[in-house]
Structures are given as C-alpha cells and as structure tokens.
Design an enzyme around this catalytic site. Structure first.
Site, short mmCIF file in Angstrom:
data_model
loop_
_atom_site.label_atom_id
_atom_site.label_comp_id
_atom_site.label_asym_id
_atom_site.label_seq_id
_atom_site.Cartn_x
_atom_site.Cartn_y
_atom_site.Cartn_z
CE LYS A 41 -2.58 0.93 3.59
NZ LYS A 41 -3.04 2.15 3.98
CB SER A 42 3.63 2.31 2.02
OG SER A 42 2.79 2.59 3.10
NE ARG A 89 6.15 6.69 0.61
CZ ARG A 89 4.91 6.64 1.37
NH1 ARG A 89 4.38 5.61 1.56
NH2 ARG A 89 5.38 6.81 2.91
NE ARG A 134 -4.93 8.81 11.04
CZ ARG A 134 -4.27 7.92 10.99
NH1 ARG A 134 -4.54 7.28 9.59
NH2 ARG A 134 -3.58 7.25 10.60
CD GLN A 136 0.44 8.59 7.28
OE1 GLN A 136 0.39 9.50 7.75
NE2 GLN A 136 0.14 7.33 6.91
CG ASP A 178 0.95 0.46 9.44
OD1 ASP A 178 0.26 1.34 10.69
OD2 ASP A 178 1.21 1.24 8.85
NE ARG A 187 -4.30 0.76 13.65
CZ ARG A 187 -4.10 0.62 12.21
NH1 ARG A 187 -2.37 0.92 12.47
NH2 ARG A 187 -4.43 1.43 11.19
NE ARG A 231 -2.55 -2.02 9.09
CZ ARG A 231 -1.79 -2.36 7.77
NH1 ARG A 231 -1.89 -3.11 7.09
NH2 ARG A 231 -1.67 -1.25 6.71
C1 S3P Z 1 2.80 5.23 6.50
C2 S3P Z 1 3.27 5.60 6.92
C3 S3P Z 1 3.02 5.23 8.45
C4 S3P Z 1 1.29 3.89 8.60
C5 S3P Z 1 1.32 3.86 7.88
C6 S3P Z 1 1.83 4.12 6.25
C7 S3P Z 1 2.64 5.67 5.06
O1 S3P Z 1 2.30 6.51 8.81
O2 S3P Z 1 1.41 3.76 9.87
O3 S3P Z 1 0.25 2.62 7.97
O4 S3P Z 1 3.07 4.99 3.78
O5 S3P Z 1 3.51 6.34 5.22
P1 S3P Z 1 3.14 7.23 9.78
O6 S3P Z 1 3.80 7.63 8.68
O7 S3P Z 1 1.97 8.70 10.27
O8 S3P Z 1 4.26 6.73 10.80
#
Ligand code: S3P
Length: 430
Positions: free
Chosen positions: A21-22, A26, A121, A168, A315, A346, A388
C-alpha cells in the site's frame, strides 16, 4: 457486515499478499508529477488507493486501471489543475498527507477532507512544516484537524526536524521539496519507511540519506517516469506470519513479500520470540528487497520492544500483542504512543478486544503489557472500523476456542479486500 470465524484444526498453504500500500501510493503520486507515461504492476487493491487515484484524477492526471495494472500519464510539475470539488481522502491518512505536500506547491486552492476517523487524526504536524516552506494551509480546530484548505505558493527548501518519526510527514515534505527553491533537509528521531526516497532516486532526483537524515536537492529538469512492479505488502503478510507462528498446527508460505529493512521489524521480532520463520529466495524487485517467507507452529517467548524498532513495525503492533498472548512470559511494547492516533486508538482497541477473548493484556500510555499463556475463547468483537484491528481479530479467532463474531469486518477493504477469502483458503477444518 459481521464475520463469524471458528477456531481451526490446521493452517496450510501458500498465500500472496496484495501489493504494498505505501509503495503504491508513492508510485502513483510521484509518477503523476513526472513528465510522461509509466506502468505500475501489482498496484495495491483497496479503498485507500482508490482515494489516491480519484484525487489525482480530479487534479487532471490521466490514470487508466486494468486489474492490478495502472498506466499513469504524468502531469509534469506544472500540469495539475484546480480540482472542481473537495478532494476526499476517505480513511487514508497517507493520501491526505502526501497529497498535501503536492498541493502546497500548486497555484490554486484545494480543499481536502476524509471520513470521520481521518478527520479526527492530527494534522498540525503536517501544516507546520508546509507553512515553513511557504504554503498557505489551514485546518479545522485551530489548524489541528482536517478538512484542510491549501492555497499553494512558491516554496522554499527548509531544514526540519520531525518531532516524531513519520513516513507520511517526511514524504509530504519531500514531495513539496521537489517544487521548492533550494535544498530541503528532514531529520527524524528514528528512520521511518524509505519508499519515497528510493523511488525518487530511481526517478533521477538527488536525494541522499544518512540514517534518519535526508537531504533533497531539487533541479529544474522534469522527473523521469518510472515503471514499477510493486512487491507484496509486509503489513498484510504479517497476519499470516503471526497466524503460522501461534497456531499449533500450521505451515504457511507467504510469497513475494517486501522485506525493506525500514519495514521488516516484524520479522526481527518474530525471530527474537523464537518463531520458526525462514526468509527464502531473497531478491530485489523495482529497487525494493523481496522474499518468500515460510512459517510454522512455534513455541514463542515474550519479548520487549521499543525505541527505533517501533517505526519499523508500527502497523503490526496489534498483531505483536496477539503473539504475546501466545508466548511464554511477558511481552512489553513501549514508545508506541503514535498508535493512539491511527485509524482507531490502536492501543485502547487492541486491549479492549483481545481482553474480550480472554487475553491478559493491559494498556500503557505508549504501549501494552501482555502476559502470555491464557487460552483464548471466541467472543463478540468490534473492528472499531479499523482494518488492522479487524484482521488481527480474524487471526485471533483462528486460534481461539469456539466462534468469534467480528462486527464491521468489511473494513478490511481499506488495504486487503481478499483477506477473508485468503483466511478461508488457508483454513482446513476437520
Ligand atoms: C505510512 C506511514 C505510517 C503507517 C501508515 C502508512 C506511509 O504512518 O502507519 O499505515 O505509507 O507513509 P505515519 O507516517 O503516520 O507513522
């Protein structure tokens, strides 16, 4: 939707997790900024990526989806257009925060919202550095929450220390830095996932990393589009790794999984807890390390985790709590206060739901303490609308006696729409 899952006699077979996913977020965002066409294969399914794709389309990017293949016609740095409506990031903080980095540099107004969870958030951590770069950006609740209003500007590079490790926020700053004048330096308390840096480097951008410090020097030439084959998501693979390790009769192989060192803390912790886990066929795909992971029933021992390990498994912590419930001795998780502001709280949600199944678990302000060894019993659980949590409870149900009901189980669609089907397939009932 509620899902009923019974404890199972054995877990056997191979499973391939969905695309990461990450990396998918990107790959599509950075290729949208590039000049030209790119193909992305094994693009992650799920609503979070759906939100990113529809926001980019609203900004004028051409994106064609054929199954898990995406063709992106990049707008180039100057080719984005003012969105005709409010952009909706849904449940996805990665969408909202990474896109804010892009929007901060556009000569138009963007409004960005999300669902109820995302609107609760923290956003000041994003607003502050983008303002320092010169963006005009505001949020609800005295700039603490979404919706966000962003009026882009000409940006300048900054030298910024993040108060918390966050891929992020780091990525939002690096994306804004692509449009800025001068060098940008970002430093984190501990390194977080580095997919943005890896992709940018492959696209010809000058990005240097030295541990937790990243330096980006923008140049005027366009970003080169890059074809990417996305590896399997280790955060989705992790459900099967824990299932295999804690179930008394399991043998599972998880194929094609990304093992980037900034993400692979779960493998280190499982090995530290004594899991029978093997990393096989290590290779590099599209600039990311990938392997197949074989796991079988294990006698786990409790462990202590904290410090710079936390961003490498952020995560996977609800799952580590579950593993702790099946380990000999006590497992302690510290320095993970970030979990309080994820898709749900969480820490609170994991403690509440695993307690319902009989686990001996207490919350701490920044983590959890789990005393292992109690047998779990099926029960009536809630996902807290957190994908999750829903999946962690699905795995807990496989090793609990009797039946577990998981309410709002459809929320797995955020990251792993086939999760319940994969679970059924690996389950062999007598
Ligand atoms: C992610 C960064 C993490 C993670 C999220 C995905 C990302 O969050 O918990 O599920 O893709 O950059 P944070 O950057 O807030 O730690």
């Amino acid at each position: 939707m509620e899902r009923r899952v019974k404890g199972c006699a054995s877990l056997r077979g191979e499973v391939t997790p969905p695309g990461d996913k990450s990396i998918s977020h990107r790959a599509v965002i950075l290729n949208s900024i590039a000049q030209g066409r790119a193909r992305i294969e094994n693009f992650a399914p799920g609503a979070d990526l759906g939100a990113t794709v529809s926001c980019l389309r609203a900004l004028g990017v051409g994106i064609i989806e054929e199954g898990d293949m995406l063709t992106v016609s990049g707008a180039g740095r100057e080719g984005f257009r003012e969105p005709p409506d409010v952009l909706n990031a849904g449940n996805s903080a990665t969408t909202m925060r990474l896109l804010a980095g892009l929007l901060a540099a556009q000569p138009f107004l963007s409004l960005v919202t999300g669902d109820e969870s995302l609107r609760s958030r923290p956003m000041y951590r994003l607003i502050q550095p983008l303002r320092l770069m010169g963006a005009e950006i505001w949020g609800r609740g005295n700039d603490s929450l979404a919706p966000l209003a962003i009026k882009g500007n000409r940006l300048k590079g900054i030298d910024y220390r993040l108060p918390i490790a966050s891929a992020q926020i780091k990525s939002a700053i690096l994306i804004a830095a692509l449009f800025a004048q001068g060098t940008t330096t970002v430093e984190e308390p501990a390194p977080s996932r580095d997919h943005t840096e890896r992709l940018l480097r492959n696209m010809g951008v000058n990005v240097e990393s030295d541990g937790p410090r990243i330096v980006l020097i923008p140049n005027s030439s366009p970003l080169s589009p890059i074809d990417v084959h996305i590896p399997g998501d280790i955060s989705s693979a992790a459900y099967w790794l824990i299932a295999g390790a804690i179930h008394p009769n399991a043998h599972i192989k998880v194929m094609n999984t990304g093992i980037n060192p900034t993400r692979s803390g779960i493998i280190d912790v499982l090995l530290q807890m004594g899991a029978k886990l093997r990393v096989e066929r290590e290779r590099v795909v599209g600039g990311e390390p990938v392997a197949d992971l074989a796991v079988e029933s294990s006698d786990l021992v409790g462990t202590e985790i904290g410090g710079s390990l936390i961003p490498r498994l952020i995560d996977e912590i609800p799952l580590i709590a579950l593993a702790g419930a099946f380990a000999r001795g006590t497992t302690t998780i510290r320095d993970a206060q970030e979990l309080r502001v994820k898709e749900s709280d969480r820490i609170g949600a994991t403690v509440k739901e695993l307690s319902k199944l009989g686990a001996d678990i207490d919350g701490l302000p920044d983590g959890m303490v789990i005393r292992g060894g109690r047998k779990l019993q099926g029960g009536d659980c809630s996902s807290h609308q957190d994908h999750r949590l829903a999946m962690t409870l699905g795995i807990a149900a496989l090793v609990a006696q009797g039946e577990t009901v998981i309410h709002d189980a459809q929320v797995v669609e955020m990251s792993y729409p086939n999760f319940w089907q994969d679970l059924e397939r690996l389950t062999q009932r007598i």
